[in-house]
Design an enzyme around this catalytic site. Structure first.
Site, PDB file in Angstrom:
ATOM      1  N   TYR A   1       0.838  -1.196   0.000  1.00  0.00           N
ATOM      2  CA  TYR A   1       0.000   0.000   0.000  1.00  0.00           C
ATOM      3  C   TYR A   1       0.878   1.253   0.000  1.00  0.00           C
ATOM      4  CZ  TYR A   1      -3.427   3.448   1.526  1.00  0.00           C
ATOM      5  OH  TYR A   1      -4.218   4.549   1.618  1.00  0.00           O
TER       6      TYR A   1
ATOM      7  N   SER B   1      -1.664  11.332   9.384  1.00  0.00           N
ATOM      8  CA  SER B   1      -1.068  10.015   9.215  1.00  0.00           C
ATOM      9  C   SER B   1       0.434  10.186   9.424  1.00  0.00           C
ATOM     10  CB  SER B   1      -1.397   9.576   7.803  1.00  0.00           C
ATOM     11  OG  SER B   1      -0.828   8.365   7.540  1.00  0.00           O
TER      12      SER B   1
ATOM     13  N   LYS C   1       5.075   1.799  17.760  1.00  0.00           N
ATOM     14  CA  LYS C   1       3.954   2.095  16.874  1.00  0.00           C
ATOM     15  C   LYS C   1       2.946   0.965  17.058  1.00  0.00           C
ATOM     16  CE  LYS C   1       2.584   3.513  12.269  1.00  0.00           C
ATOM     17  NZ  LYS C   1       1.296   2.824  12.349  1.00  0.00           N
TER      18      LYS C   1
END
Ligand code: IVH
Length: 699
Positions: free
Chosen positions: A59, A105, A138
């Site tokens: 992606y 983001s 994360k």
């Protein structure tokens, strides 16, 4: 535009578009269109259906290609391009809420030098010699925004498309860890507005338990803890959410500067005083990017130990004023970076299937893949195990499949992606004739085992055993081809590790064995359990790994474990190791059967030392050797290399500097010269004694 209708599936899930090949505006327009539509579809799969078809890395790569084209052809950038949005489509059934400040983001990178570039850019733009960073895990969960007004929780929202998210207030209120009122340890807790952000997640053990429960109730299991957290959070009925084990870690306050915080670190320290949970245990304040990179690497190594899923480290500029100065570019803050771990999952295509016949005659279907990198290793083949697995997962040639390689686990196919089928896929059937010898294949009733009925496999085992026992290998005297054959025929040995189970009583039964000779062989086998890594590697009979390559490998890897973990790239970095050898070594250690055999050999007490690992001592420093005639144990070159490694010089002619002449049968003039000059002459036995006196291993 795809704001309303559901985006349609693109022909190609990962289009093969290389921005480097695009030379004119028409081509760029077509490529941008295709990339945009593809990305919209993947956003929908990810955000709306919680069922992505491609990996994060794929992606990210598509997004990067689109960004590159748009920056080269800015006129072609549409206002609704996927690069301009964070990428979620809020679910219609849940109410929508607008975020007071956009939820951004993070730029994702995978390479160390990208982390360095990030640091260089920050330092350059801040005119600072150094920038301090905060590093955090994360989390691989669901981003959430909690709005507190006057200390009361008034709204909780998912990220959605970054501007508008789903209203999950009622659901979030069921999470025990979320305070409905903040503790007022600090005045600011009662501020008009606190925009707290964090991640909702499910622990790995809780995820397993939930899936087990769902399976029991005949419901569909979640693919991973992230999907389970997302699915639980986005329930229309908060009663269901309440029964799901959800947790939250906070990692930011969007309006921290308004609240007069100066550093992100201070925010992290303060949130717990308000009752908001922060993962201080795993968060660090670091002075340099090198420290942040080291943090990432350590975190990657500890990843499996953590109770929750993470997929990288987030590195943030600590100073909030500096953050503001660095600002935001379209959708990503320029003061933060997601330095992600090599992805453990990836999708790729099965190009073909081959059927491998193992030493025991077992037939294993192996998928040949479009090569793909997972967990930092390139994978081009993967075992499909057996017919039963193939049927259960409905895997076909031509299928796009999801692969996983977690930690040091061997890569495997998680599932096929039937949605990606185009019609030309073909079924996989283990043939009923052995692909090697043509004999019948016997398939077990449960389809989990297919065995070639020809005992030809025994011939291979015989070779493997006698090679293993040979002089340059484990040096087991009395175990040649004939004896090996007897052991196999008598079904006493079916792999190398079985040798160590042999008992005198078993051998005595065999033709040509007496009590004494049986005892002797058992003793030989047992007494040779301690050996060097070099000999052991050679003994394993790995294709392409002869004695010399085994030496090269043992010099580079301290232990067998290190070698077993090495990737083809690690191996290729070694001088003298080419792609053939690298591939052979990686595939040998990747094979489940071989790993099991190595584990059994270890259990049998194989003990490896590696004198080649670090040439520490130089016991023969300043000595000069001349070799003449033939030696039994080594070729002359090997003997020369051996003494050189120990600090000595090997010379081809006898002179006043010569300290020893090592002479074997067939020695000529050099031996005479040595005698003339009264230089000590060693025969092979004396040479071995000399080495043993120095406690030098003989390989
Ligand atoms: S800070 C502007 N810190 O990563 C930066 N995000 O691509 C705001 N995430 O879905 C995010 N762990 O939920 C930040 N320690 C962490 C994070 C984190 C996970 C997620 C976040 C968002 C994505 C950003």
């Amino acid at each position: 535009m795809n704001t309303n209708g559901k985006p349609s599936r693109p022909d190609d899930l990962v289009p093969d578009i290389d921005p480097g090949d695009i030379e004119d505006e028409d081509a760029a327009r077509a490529a941008i269109d295709e990339l945009s539509n593809t990305l919209r579809y993947h956003n929908y799969r990810y955000y709306v259906l919680d069922d992505p078809l491609i990996s994060d890395a794929e992606y990210d790569d598509l997004m990067r290609r689109l960004e590159e084209l748009e920056s080269r052809y800015p006129d072609l950038q549409a206002p609704d391009s996927p690069t301009q949005r964070v990428g979620g489509e809020p679910r219609d059934e849940l109410g929508r809420v607008e975020h007071p400040m956009p939820m951004l983001s993070l730029k994702a990178v995978y390479e160390e030098d990208e982390a360095h570039s990030f640091d260089q850019r920050c330092r350059r733009e801040l005119n600072n010699g150094s920038v301090a960073y905060i590093a955090e895990p994360k989390y691989d969960g669901v981003a959430i925004e909690l709005l507190y007004e006057g200390g009361r929780l008034v709204q909780a929202a998912t990220r959605g498309d970054g501007d508008t998210g789903e209203d999950v207030t009622a659901n979030v209120k069921t999470i025990n860890e979320v305070p409905l009122r903040l503790l007022d340890g600090d005045d600011r807790a009662l501020a008009d507005q606190i925009i707290a952000r964090g991640e909702v997640y499910m622990r790995k053990d809780e995820f397993e338990a939930l899936n087990a429960r769902l399976a029991e109730q005949g419901q569909t299991a979640f693919a991973n803890p992230r999907n389970a957290a997302a699915g639980s959070l986005r329930q229309l009925d908060p009663n269901i959410t309440a029964r799901r084990p959800l947790h939250i870690y906070f990692y930011a306050v969007a309006n921290a500067r308004e609240l007069e915080f100066e550093h992100h670190w201070e925010v992290l320290q303060t949130l717990p005083e308000w009752g908001l949970r922060v993962n201080l245990e795993q968060s660090r304040r670091l002075e340099t990017i090198e420290e942040a990179i080291a943090y990432h690497d350590e975190l990657a190594a500890r990843r499996e130990e953590l109770e929750y899923e993470i997929d990288g480290a987030v590195i943030k500029v600590d100073d909030l004023a500096a953050q503001e100065k660095l600002g935001t570019r379209t959708r990503e803050p320029r003061w933060a970076l997601a330095y992600k771990f090599a992805p453990r999952r990836a999708t790729t295509v099965i190009k073909d299937v081959v059927f491998q016949v193992g030493r025991t005659g077992r037939i294993t279907p192996v998928a040949l893949l479009e090569p793909v990198e997972i967990g930092g290793v390139e994978v081009s083949r993967v075992s499909l195990h057996n017919q039963s697995e193939i049927d259960r997962k409905d895997i076909r040639i031509g299928d796009r499949v999801l692969l996983e390689r977690a930690g040091d686990v061997i890569p495997y196919v998680v599932k096929s992606l039937p949605e990606a089928r185009e019609g030309a896929e073909t079924q996989i059937r283990i043939p009923d004739k052995c692909p090697v010898c043509g004999a019948d294949v016997a398939m077990s009733a449960d389809k989990k085992q297919a065995i070639c009925t020809n005992p030809r496999g025994d011939a291979q085992l015989r070779e493997a055993l006698s090679h293993y026992a040979s002089r340059g290998a484990m040096d087991i005297e009395g175990l040649g081809g004939k004896r090996a054959e007897q052991l196999i025929e008598a079904r006493l040995v079916s792999d190398l590790a079985d040798l160590y189970e042999l008992r005198t009583e078993d051998l005595e039964q065999l033709e040509g064995f007496a009590r004494k000779s049986a005892q002797k062989l058992v003793d030989q086998i047992q007494s040779r359990r301690k050996t060097t890594l070099q000999r052991f590697l050679y003994a394993l009979g790995i294709p392409q790994v002869g004695s010399h390559v085994a030496t090269v490998l043992a010099r580079h890897f301290n232990t067998l474990d290190e070698l077993m973990e090495a990737s083809a790239d690690d191996l290729l970095a070694i001088n003298e190791i080419g792609p053939h050898i690298a591939r052979s070594v990686v595939s040998f250690f990747g094979e489940g059967e071989n790993r099991r055999m190595l584990a059994s050999l270890r259990d049998a007490g194989i003990e490896l030392t590696n004198p080649l690992a670090e040439p520490t001592s130089q016991p023969l420093e300043d000595q000069t050797f001349v070799f003449t005639g033939a030696l039994d144990r080594w070729t002359r070159e090997e003997a020369q290399r051996l003494v050189e490694r120990l600090g000595a010089q090997a010379s081809s002619s006898v002179s006043g500097n010569t300290d020893y002449v090592v002479a074997g049968p067939g020695a000529g003039q050099k031996l005479d010269e040595a005698r003339d000059r009264e230089i000590p002459v060693l025969d092979e036995a004396a040479f071995i004694d000399l080495l043993e006196n120095y406690d030098i291993p003989l390989d």
